[in-house]
Motif scaffolding. Structure first.
Motif, short mmCIF file in Angstrom:
data_model
loop_
_atom_site.label_atom_id
_atom_site.label_comp_id
_atom_site.label_asym_id
_atom_site.label_seq_id
_atom_site.Cartn_x
_atom_site.Cartn_y
_atom_site.Cartn_z
N VAL A 12 0.82 -1.20 -0.03
CA VAL A 12 -0.03 0.42 0.06
C VAL A 12 0.74 1.23 0.07
O VAL A 12 0.18 2.42 -0.27
CB VAL A 12 -1.08 0.04 1.22
N ASP A 185 -4.14 8.31 -6.02
CA ASP A 185 -5.15 7.57 -4.93
C ASP A 185 -6.42 8.42 -5.41
O ASP A 185 -6.66 9.46 -5.61
CB ASP A 185 -4.90 7.88 -3.48
N THR A 211 -6.19 0.48 -2.72
CA THR A 211 -6.20 0.43 -1.41
C THR A 211 -7.31 -0.41 -0.59
O THR A 211 -7.25 -1.21 0.25
CB THR A 211 -6.09 1.79 -0.67
N HIS A 409 -10.46 7.39 0.46
CA HIS A 409 -10.10 6.59 -0.58
C HIS A 409 -11.52 5.97 -0.86
O HIS A 409 -12.25 5.33 -0.16
CB HIS A 409 -9.16 5.32 -0.01
N GLY A 434 -1.97 -1.64 -3.52
CA GLY A 434 -2.87 -2.17 -2.49
C GLY A 434 -2.10 -3.72 -1.87
O GLY A 434 -1.33 -4.06 -2.76
#
Length: 537
Positions: A12, A185, A211, A409, A434
Motif C-alpha cells: 500500500v 489515490d 487500497t 479512499h 494495494g
C-alpha cells in the motif's frame, strides 16, 4: 516506450513507477516512502537518479512524495510537476519528514555510541528537503502542458486530498502515440471541502490504486449528528474529547464539521466550547487549505465562502505551536476538544494527551479514521484495559468512540464506478497500491465487471507500451521476518565459529608437522619452508 513497476506493487505504500517514454529518456510517477511493516521487497530504481529527467506527483501524502529529498540527495536535478496545492503541502510535509529522519538518526546514534557501534546517518536532511522544492513546476487542473519532446501531461482532480490528481500522459515514439493515465489515490465521494473525483475521458493504459480494492465502506453515518451527540455526552460529564488525527486532510475535515456545529447552534448548552489543534504541521496545512484556489473546493465549501464565512475557521478555534502550550493544555479541566497529531497514536503529540486523559472516565477518545493492526490506536480501540505510553502504564477508563465512514479512499465500488465513466476504455489496466489480496482481487473485479484486461504486477515487472506485451513479469520477493533474520544470523555465526575452530586445528597440525622436521635433510626443510611461505602469500 516502457513502464517499470517499482514501488507500491502488491503493497500500500511507497508509490514509484518508472516510464521510459523515448529510448534512454525516463520519468518517475511519484516517489513515495514505504511506511509501516511491509512483507515484500520493492526493487530499486534501475537507473541513477541523475538520469531521471522528470517526476510527476499525484499528491502530497508521504507514501507518494516522501522520498523526493532522497532522490535529490542521490543526484536528481530534473523538474517535478504537480498542482500548486500539492507543491505547497509538500513544502511543509517533506520538511517535517526530514526532521523526523534527523531526529531518529540522532537518537539511534546516541544508543550506538554507548555500545561501541558507528553513528547513523539520516536518509535525508532538512537541507535536502528544502533544496528539492526548487525543482517544482506548478500545473493547474485541466491545463495541457507540453513538457518535452513527445511528452505532454494534464492533471485532473482526483478528489482524495487538496491538490490530488489523476495524471494523463500523452506519449509518442517512432510515430506511434499512447495515452497512459495514472490514478494516484482515487478519492471517496461526498467528502467535505474538496470536490469528488473528476472523470477522465479515455486511455490506452490505466494504472489504478487498490487500497480498498476488495472492500466496501460501511454505510456512512452522518458526521454532524454523531459529533454533536458525542460532544454533548462528554461535556455534560465535565470531560474533554481527544481526537487523534492525521495533520493533512482529516484535521481540516474535522474543523469543517465543528464550524457547522457552531454556525448552526447545535450545542445549545455548550455553545462556546473551545477546539484546540495541537500540531504545528496541521496548523501549517490548515493555512494552505485556507489559501487554496476555489477550483479545488466543492460546491458546499464555495457556498460558505460566498456567504462571507471561512469553511474551516470559527470562534473558539485555537492553534498550538510550542511543546509548552501543549503541556499546559492538560492542566486545563474545562470541557473542550483537542485534535492532536498522530492519527494512529504511534507518534506525535497525541501520546502526551492520551497519557494525561485516558485514565479519566469523564473523557472521550474519538478515533476519526482507520487504526492499523498493531498500532497503539488499534490496541485502545480493541478494548485494552491498560496501555503503556512513554514508559508508563495508563489505565483505559475514558470512553472510546469511532467517527467512521469518512475515508479519503474510494472503495471497490467507487473505483469501479470511476473507471466505468471512461468514454474510451483502456486496453489494459495495471492495478497497484494495494496489499496482495486487494490488488489481485480488484484486478479480477475489473475483468469480471468491466471485461477489461487487468494485471496486478509485482515489483520489477516491465511492460512494452508500444507492443502491448510484457517484457518481464516478476514474482513477489518476501522479506525475512525479524525472527527469521535473527535465526539466520545466529546460524551464520555458529557456522563461522566452527570454521574458525577448524582453521586453528589445521594450523596446530601444521605446526606439529614442522616441529617434526628438525632431523630432516636441509633440502626437505627448505622445500617445506617454501611451501609454507607460498601458502602465507
Amino acid at each position: 516506450m516502457k513502464i517499470t513497476f517499482l514501488g507500491a506493487a502488491h503493497q500500500v505504500t511507497g508509490s514509484r513507477t518508472l516510464v521510459e517514454w523515448m529510448e534512454g529518456r525516463y520519468f518517475l510517477v511519484d516517489c513515495g516512502m514505504e511506511q509501516g511493516e511491509n512483507e515484500l521487497e520493492m526493487r530499486e530504481t534501475p537507473i541513477p537518479a541523475s538520469r531521471i529527467e522528470y517526476v510527476f506527483l499525484t499528491h502530497a501524502h508521504i507514501d507518494h512524495s516522501g522520498n523526493l529529498p532522497l532522490l535529490y540527495k542521490e543526484g536528481f536535478r530534473g523538474a517535478i510537476y504537480a498542482t500548486p496545492e500539492t507543491r505547497n503541502l509538500c513544502s511543509i510535509m517533506l520538511e517535517d519528514s526530514a526532521q523526523i529522519q534527523e531526529n531518529d538518526a540522532a537518537n539511534q546514534t546516541k544508543k550506538n555510541l554507548r555500545i561501541g557501534l558507528p553513528p547513523v546517518e539520516p536518509e535525508y536532511t532538512l537541507e535536502d528537503a528544502q533544496a528539492v522544492m526548487s525543482l517544482f513546476r506548478p500545473c493547474e487542473y485541466g491545463r495541457t502542458v507540453t513538457v518535452d519532446e513527445n511528452l505532454t501531461v494534464r492533471f485532473t482532480d482526483a478528489g482524495h486530498l487538496l491538490g490530488s490528481s489523476f495524471i494523463e500522459f500523452f506519449l509518442e515514439e517512432k510515430g506511434e502515440k499512447r495515452k497512459l493515465v495514472c490514478s494516484g489515490d482515487v478519492g471517496n465521494t461526498n467528502q467535505p471541502i474538496i470536490r469528488d473525483p473528476q472523470p477522465v475521458a479515455e486511455a490506452d493504459y490505466l494504472m489504478i490504486e487498490s487500497t480498498y480494492g476488495t472492500r466496501l465502506h460501511e454505510k456512512k453515518k452522518e458526521p454532524i449528528p454523531f459529533l454533536v451527540e458525542t460532544l454533548r455526552r462528554t461535556f455534560d460529564r465535565g470531560g474533554t474529547v481527544i481526537i487523534p488525527s492525521f495533520a493533512v486532510g482529516r484535521t481540516q475535515e474535522l474543523l469543517y464539521f465543528f464550524r457547522e456545529i457552531k454556525q448552526q447552534g447545535l450545542m445549545e448548552s455548550h455553545a462556546d466550547f473551545p477546539v484546540y489543534v495541537d500540531s504545528p504541521l496541521a496548523n501549517e496545512a490548515t493555512a494552505i487549505f485556507l489559501q487554496c484556489g476555489t477550483e479545488c473546493l466543492d460546491e458546499s465549501a464555495r457556498e460558505v465562502m460566498r456567504a462571507g464565512e471561512n469553511p474551516i475557521w470559527f470562534e473558539g478555534l485555537n492553534t498550538l505551536t510550542t511543546a509548552e502550550e501543549s503541556k499546559t493544555l492538560n492542566e486545563d479541566r474545562t470541557p473542550k476538544v483537542i485534535i492532536a497529531s498522530g492519527g494512529m497514536c504511534e507518534g506525535g503529540r497525541i501520546r502526551h494527551h492520551l497519557k494525561h486523559n485516558l485514565w479519566d472516565e469523564k473523557n472521550t477518545i474519538l478515533f476519526a479514521g482507520y487504526q492499523a493492526a498493531g498500532t497503539l490506536g488499534r490496541i485502545i480501540f480493541d478494548g485494552a484495559k491498560a496501555v503503556k505510553i512513554m514508559g508508563e502504564t495508563i489505565e483505559v477508563k475514558a470512553e472510546v468512540a469511532l467517527l467512521d465512514g469518512i475515508s479519503g479512499h474510494a472503495d471497490r465500488d467507487g473505483l469501479l464506478q470511476w473507471l466505468s465513466r471512461f468514454e474510451k476504455m483502456p486496453r489494459t489496466v495495471f492495478v497497484n497500491h494495494g496489499d496482495e489480496d486487494s490488488c489481485t482481487g480488484f484486478a479480477e473485479a475489473v475483468k469480471e465487471k468491466l471485461g477489461l484486461e487487468a494485471w496486478a504486477p509485482c515489483s520489477g515487472s516491465e511492460y512494452d507500451l508500444l507492443a502491448g506485451e510484457w517484457i518481464r513479469l516478476t514474482e513477489p520477493v518476501y522479506r525475512k521476518k525479524e525472527g527469521e533474520k535473527a535465526a539466520a544470523v545466529s546460524r551464520n555465526r555458529e557456522k563461522r565459529e566452527q570454521l574458525y575452530r577448524n582453521l586453528m586445528e589445521a594450523v596446530q597440525e601444521l605446526q606439529e608437522v614442522a616441529a617434526g622436521m628438525k632431523d630432516h635433510s636441509n633440502g626437505e626443510i627448505r622445500k617445506m619452508t617454501e611451501k609454507i611461505r607460498k601458502l602465507i602469500e
